[in-house]
Enzyme design. Structure first.
Site, mmCIF file in Angstrom:
data_model
loop_
_atom_site.group_PDB
_atom_site.id
_atom_site.type_symbol
_atom_site.label_atom_id
_atom_site.label_comp_id
_atom_site.label_asym_id
_atom_site.label_seq_id
_atom_site.Cartn_x
_atom_site.Cartn_y
_atom_site.Cartn_z
ATOM 1 N N GLU A 255 -12.547 20.054 46.931
ATOM 2 C CA GLU A 255 -11.432 21.003 46.961
ATOM 3 C C GLU A 255 -10.343 20.571 47.936
ATOM 4 O O GLU A 255 -10.616 20.192 49.070
ATOM 5 C CB GLU A 255 -11.931 22.405 47.346
ATOM 6 C CG GLU A 255 -12.981 22.972 46.391
ATOM 7 C CD GLU A 255 -12.447 23.243 44.986
ATOM 8 O OE1 GLU A 255 -11.212 23.259 44.804
ATOM 9 O OE2 GLU A 255 -13.271 23.430 44.072
ATOM 10 N N ARG B 86 -13.878 38.425 39.913
ATOM 11 C CA ARG B 86 -14.074 38.756 38.499
ATOM 12 C C ARG B 86 -15.391 39.504 38.313
ATOM 13 O O ARG B 86 -15.533 40.336 37.429
ATOM 14 C CB ARG B 86 -14.085 37.443 37.696
ATOM 15 C CG ARG B 86 -14.099 37.581 36.197
ATOM 16 C CD ARG B 86 -14.107 36.213 35.515
ATOM 17 N NE ARG B 86 -15.175 35.330 35.981
ATOM 18 C CZ ARG B 86 -16.456 35.428 35.579
ATOM 19 N NH1 ARG B 86 -16.824 36.317 34.711
ATOM 20 N NH2 ARG B 86 -17.358 34.584 36.060
ATOM 21 N N HIS C 273 -17.342 21.880 45.328
ATOM 22 C CA HIS C 273 -18.076 22.590 44.283
ATOM 23 C C HIS C 273 -18.996 21.605 43.554
ATOM 24 O O HIS C 273 -18.629 20.444 43.337
ATOM 25 C CB HIS C 273 -17.111 23.235 43.277
ATOM 26 C CG HIS C 273 -16.760 24.652 43.616
ATOM 27 N ND1 HIS C 273 -15.497 25.047 43.977
ATOM 28 C CD2 HIS C 273 -17.527 25.784 43.632
ATOM 29 C CE1 HIS C 273 -15.500 26.355 44.212
ATOM 30 N NE2 HIS C 273 -16.714 26.830 44.014
HETATM 31 N N1 PCA Z 1 -20.156 29.778 43.807
HETATM 32 C C1 PCA Z 1 -19.283 30.939 43.828
HETATM 33 C C2 PCA Z 1 -19.737 31.747 45.026
HETATM 34 C C3 PCA Z 1 -21.044 31.195 45.439
HETATM 35 C C4 PCA Z 1 -21.172 29.930 44.700
HETATM 36 O O1 PCA Z 1 -22.089 29.112 44.837
HETATM 37 C C5 PCA Z 1 -17.806 30.568 43.830
HETATM 38 O O2 PCA Z 1 -17.446 29.504 43.300
HETATM 39 O O3 PCA Z 1 -16.990 31.321 44.357
#
Ligand code: PCA
Length: 217
Positions: free
Chosen positions: A83, A93, A169
């Site tokens: 990110e 959501r 992520h």
């Molecule tokens: N993914 C979610 C919150 C916790 C996670 O592992 C997100 O992308 O916000």
């Protein structure tokens, strides 16, 4: 005795009806491992607005890490998604694990609209790609608990020179993807390898590379 140089690596509890969250499994797998001159300290965060940041703040104060990487699960993404920017908004959501569903609220009232990651995101992507692992720069961490933690993390450290931080992520695990047709995934061992390499690269890279990582949308 000299304090051990720490990397703080956070992962989340399962959420949204899942039984596991790869982000915590990866953090747990790397806990105690040595990367460069630093040792990984894993910290589990609740998937809950507010509470997640309280737990993170305490871990920052306890461990005084030189580098922080927060991890989160992103269903639908198929690569290591590094990110670039955290934004000052919560817009959920779905309800979080504590039942809260904030809409258009600031993460930190009065704070700037956004903070950039202070990790060398391009160098991290390049290192992963060169190792044969799929990776890209992501221009948005969303507006749920992950972005909330990313923004709170960057706000907490923005005046502390020398303490760098960012967010990555991760895709679903194959066993999660098997229940939702068509979702991309990466096995846990691959996810652990990629995060380890990303951390090693971040530690070893003071200034980011000037290479493309943009997107049209
Ligand atoms: N993914 C979610 C919150 C916790 C996670 O592992 C997100 O992308 O916000």
């Amino acid at each position: 005795m000299r304090r051990m140089t720490k990397i703080l690596l956070t992962g989340f509890d399962a959420f949204g009806g899942e039984d596991v969250n790869p982000s915590w499994l990866v953090a747990q797998a790397l806990h105690g491992q040595r990367i460069g001159a630093a040792t990984v300290q894993a910290q589990r965060l609740p998937c809950a607005f507010g509470l997640a940041l309280a737990v993170l703040d305490e871990a920052l104060a306890t461990h005084r890490p030189v580098l922080v990487l927060a991890l989160g699960q992103a269903a639908g993404r198929g690569d290591f998604s590094i990110e670039r920017v955290a934004i000052n908004v919560d817009d959920a959501r779905i309800a979080d694990n504590a039942g809260a569903q904030p809409i258009d609220e600031p993460v930190v009232p009065g704070a700037p609209a956004a903070y950039f990651s202070t990790l060398p995101v391009k160098a991290m992507v390049q290192a992963l790609l060169r190792a044969g692992l799929p990776a890209s720069v992501s221009q948005s961490a969303g507006t749920y608990v992950c972005n909330h933690v990313f923004f709170g993390l960057m706000h907490a450290l923005h005046r502390q020179r020398g303490r760098r931080a960012g967010f990555m992520h991760l895709p679903l695990l194959p066993e999660q993807a098997a229940r939702q047709a068509g979702q991309p995934s990466l096995p846990l061992a691959t996810q652990v390898e990629g995060v380890r390499l990303a951390l090693a690269t971040a530690l070893a890279t003071a200034a980011d590379l000037r290479i493309g990582g943009g997107a049209e949308t």
